[in-house]
Design a protein around this motif. Structure first.
Motif, PDB file in Angstrom:
ATOM      1  N   ASN A 159      -9.253   3.054  24.850  1.00 37.36           N
ATOM      2  CA  ASN A 159     -10.017   3.459  23.558  1.00 37.36           C
ATOM      3  C   ASN A 159     -11.557   3.374  23.912  1.00 37.36           C
ATOM      4  O   ASN A 159     -12.097   2.622  24.586  1.00 37.36           O
ATOM      5  CB  ASN A 159      -9.908   2.168  22.669  1.00 37.36           C
ATOM      6  CG  ASN A 159      -8.569   2.239  21.771  1.00 37.36           C
ATOM      7  OD1 ASN A 159      -7.761   3.466  21.807  1.00 37.36           O
ATOM      8  ND2 ASN A 159      -8.172   1.346  21.113  1.00 37.36           N
ATOM      9  N   ARG A 181       8.242   1.421  19.103  1.00 35.97           N
ATOM     10  CA  ARG A 181       7.754   2.642  18.326  1.00 35.97           C
ATOM     11  C   ARG A 181       6.614   3.055  18.906  1.00 35.97           C
ATOM     12  O   ARG A 181       5.989   4.049  18.740  1.00 35.97           O
ATOM     13  CB  ARG A 181       7.978   2.830  16.863  1.00 35.97           C
ATOM     14  CG  ARG A 181       9.580   2.669  16.520  1.00 35.97           C
ATOM     15  CD  ARG A 181       9.671   2.715  15.020  1.00 35.97           C
ATOM     16  NE  ARG A 181       9.263   3.857  14.347  1.00 35.97           N
ATOM     17  CZ  ARG A 181       9.080   4.294  13.235  1.00 35.97           C
ATOM     18  NH1 ARG A 181       9.452   3.480  12.406  1.00 35.97           N
ATOM     19  NH2 ARG A 181       8.767   5.356  13.053  1.00 35.97           N
ATOM     20  N   ARG A 182       5.791   2.032  19.436  1.00 31.40           N
ATOM     21  CA  ARG A 182       4.561   2.321  19.880  1.00 31.40           C
ATOM     22  C   ARG A 182       4.275   2.046  21.419  1.00 31.40           C
ATOM     23  O   ARG A 182       3.167   2.168  22.113  1.00 31.40           O
ATOM     24  CB  ARG A 182       3.300   1.454  19.273  1.00 31.40           C
ATOM     25  CG  ARG A 182       3.189   1.788  17.832  1.00 31.40           C
ATOM     26  CD  ARG A 182       2.343   1.132  17.197  1.00 31.40           C
ATOM     27  NE  ARG A 182       2.243   1.212  15.771  1.00 31.40           N
ATOM     28  CZ  ARG A 182       1.099   1.718  15.291  1.00 31.40           C
ATOM     29  NH1 ARG A 182      -0.047   2.028  15.886  1.00 31.40           N
ATOM     30  NH2 ARG A 182       1.068   1.731  13.898  1.00 31.40           N
ATOM     31  N   LEU A 184       0.635  12.397  21.943  1.00 32.08           N
ATOM     32  CA  LEU A 184       0.125  11.273  21.446  1.00 32.08           C
ATOM     33  C   LEU A 184      -0.932  10.745  21.921  1.00 32.08           C
ATOM     34  O   LEU A 184      -0.975  10.636  23.287  1.00 32.08           O
ATOM     35  CB  LEU A 184       1.223  10.304  21.018  1.00 32.08           C
ATOM     36  CG  LEU A 184       2.569  11.006  20.332  1.00 32.08           C
ATOM     37  CD1 LEU A 184       3.541   9.765  20.023  1.00 32.08           C
ATOM     38  CD2 LEU A 184       2.180  11.304  19.041  1.00 32.08           C
ATOM     39  N   GLN A 185      -1.763  10.149  21.308  1.00 30.84           N
ATOM     40  CA  GLN A 185      -3.022   9.258  21.972  1.00 30.84           C
ATOM     41  C   GLN A 185      -2.481   8.006  22.497  1.00 30.84           C
ATOM     42  O   GLN A 185      -1.855   7.078  21.888  1.00 30.84           O
ATOM     43  CB  GLN A 185      -4.163   9.019  20.611  1.00 30.84           C
ATOM     44  CG  GLN A 185      -5.180   8.667  21.382  1.00 30.84           C
ATOM     45  CD  GLN A 185      -6.063   9.499  22.264  1.00 30.84           C
ATOM     46  OE1 GLN A 185      -5.955  10.601  21.734  1.00 30.84           O
ATOM     47  NE2 GLN A 185      -6.990   9.066  23.146  1.00 30.84           N
ATOM     48  N   ARG A 232      -3.434   4.505  24.027  1.00 32.60           N
ATOM     49  CA  ARG A 232      -4.656   3.374  23.544  1.00 32.60           C
ATOM     50  C   ARG A 232      -4.533   2.600  24.695  1.00 32.60           C
ATOM     51  O   ARG A 232      -5.942   2.082  25.325  1.00 32.60           O
ATOM     52  CB  ARG A 232      -3.877   2.396  22.523  1.00 32.60           C
ATOM     53  CG  ARG A 232      -4.819   1.292  22.035  1.00 32.60           C
ATOM     54  CD  ARG A 232      -4.673   0.562  20.699  1.00 32.60           C
ATOM     55  NE  ARG A 232      -3.213   0.333  20.535  1.00 32.60           N
ATOM     56  CZ  ARG A 232      -2.327  -0.703  21.169  1.00 32.60           C
ATOM     57  NH1 ARG A 232      -3.027  -1.691  21.950  1.00 32.60           N
ATOM     58  NH2 ARG A 232      -0.980  -0.729  20.996  1.00 32.60           N
ATOM     59  N   LEU A 269       0.698   3.350  22.670  1.00 32.81           N
ATOM     60  CA  LEU A 269       0.303   4.411  21.830  1.00 32.81           C
ATOM     61  C   LEU A 269      -0.384   3.985  20.613  1.00 32.81           C
ATOM     62  O   LEU A 269      -0.057   2.979  20.148  1.00 32.81           O
ATOM     63  CB  LEU A 269       1.609   5.442  21.352  1.00 32.81           C
ATOM     64  CG  LEU A 269       2.688   5.680  22.620  1.00 32.81           C
ATOM     65  CD1 LEU A 269       3.848   6.371  22.145  1.00 32.81           C
ATOM     66  CD2 LEU A 269       1.729   6.788  23.612  1.00 32.81           C
ATOM     67  N   ASP A 270      -1.160   5.072  20.167  1.00 35.58           N
ATOM     68  CA  ASP A 270      -1.958   4.818  18.887  1.00 35.58           C
ATOM     69  C   ASP A 270      -1.110   4.888  17.581  1.00 35.58           C
ATOM     70  O   ASP A 270      -1.331   4.224  16.537  1.00 35.58           O
ATOM     71  CB  ASP A 270      -3.106   5.526  18.694  1.00 35.58           C
ATOM     72  CG  ASP A 270      -4.269   5.131  19.246  1.00 35.58           C
ATOM     73  OD1 ASP A 270      -4.487   3.851  19.642  1.00 35.58           O
ATOM     74  OD2 ASP A 270      -5.220   6.099  19.719  1.00 35.58           O
ATOM     75  N   SER A 271      -0.144   5.817  17.715  1.00 33.84           N
ATOM     76  CA  SER A 271       0.629   6.162  16.464  1.00 33.84           C
ATOM     77  C   SER A 271       2.084   5.872  16.781  1.00 33.84           C
ATOM     78  O   SER A 271       2.582   5.844  18.149  1.00 33.84           O
ATOM     79  CB  SER A 271       0.555   7.658  16.117  1.00 33.84           C
ATOM     80  OG  SER A 271       0.799   8.246  17.176  1.00 33.84           O
ATOM     81  N   LYS A 272       2.849   5.730  15.853  1.00 33.74           N
ATOM     82  CA  LYS A 272       4.496   5.553  16.116  1.00 33.74           C
ATOM     83  C   LYS A 272       4.912   6.693  16.211  1.00 33.74           C
ATOM     84  O   LYS A 272       4.692   7.691  15.953  1.00 33.74           O
ATOM     85  CB  LYS A 272       5.054   4.803  14.998  1.00 33.74           C
ATOM     86  CG  LYS A 272       4.533   3.531  14.461  1.00 33.74           C
ATOM     87  CD  LYS A 272       4.955   2.743  13.157  1.00 33.74           C
ATOM     88  CE  LYS A 272       4.687   1.391  12.922  1.00 33.74           C
ATOM     89  NZ  LYS A 272       5.237   0.960  11.740  1.00 33.74           N
TER      90      LYS A 272
END
Length: 170
Positions: A11, A70-71, A113-114, A116, A133-136
């Motif tokens: 980040n 999920r992340r 996906l980004q 983190r 990950l930043d998103s699920k």
């Protein structure tokens, strides 16, 4: 035998947690694994070649990858990080900077996906990555592990790729 464990936060602007904001504490600075500007007049081709070779060997040696949550993605590879002290410091950074987690979108397109943060663990048997990950990730999504082997951080280059690479059903 060389072994180690490391966490690399990717980040750019880490926001302090709820209690830190409540009590007015500042977060501690974290390692940001982004490519730094290289000074002019210095040739870094050997460093780039070593980074590309290490990341390519890691990706080619991947045994399995799976979603833990999920992340969080767990990646297991047979790649052994070299025991040289200089490479043990740099190879985990190179892996964190260049490994991508891609998802297949509708009509043959794909996106990344980004990530983190990356937790790395290595020993004489191989290397494990935990990609946070930043998103699920939606259930039932087809996903893959990739690596950016070009110069720079690859964000602009990845966006310029054509949307459809698959012309027919596999």
């Amino acid at each position: 035998m060389a072994s180690g464990k490391r966490r690399i936060d990717l980040n750019r602007a880490a926001r302090p947690g709820f209690f830190a904001r409540l009590f007015g504490r500042r977060s501690t600075p974290k390692l940001i694994a982004l490519p730094v500007e290289e000074p002019g007049g210095i040739d870094f081709t050997l460093r780039r070649r070593a980074a590309v070779r290490a990341v390519r060997n890691f990706v080619e040696s991947i045994d399995t990858y799976q979603l833990h949550t999920r992340r969080t993605v767990h990646v297991v590879s047979n790649y052994v990080i070299p025991a040289d002290p200089g490479l043990q410091d740099k190879v985990p950074e190179w892996l964190a900077q260049r490994v991508r987690f891609g998802v297949v979108q509708g009509a043959g397109g794909f996106g990344y996906l980004q990530i983190r943060a990356v937790d790395l663990t290595w020993d004489h048997e191989g290397t494990e990555l935990y990609l946070h990950l930043d998103s699920k990730v939606a259930p039932g999504t087809r996903a893959f592990i990739a690596a950016y082997l070009g110069e720079g951080d690859g964000t602009a280059e990845m966006q310029d790729l054509p949307a459809t690479l698959l012309l027919g059903d596999p």
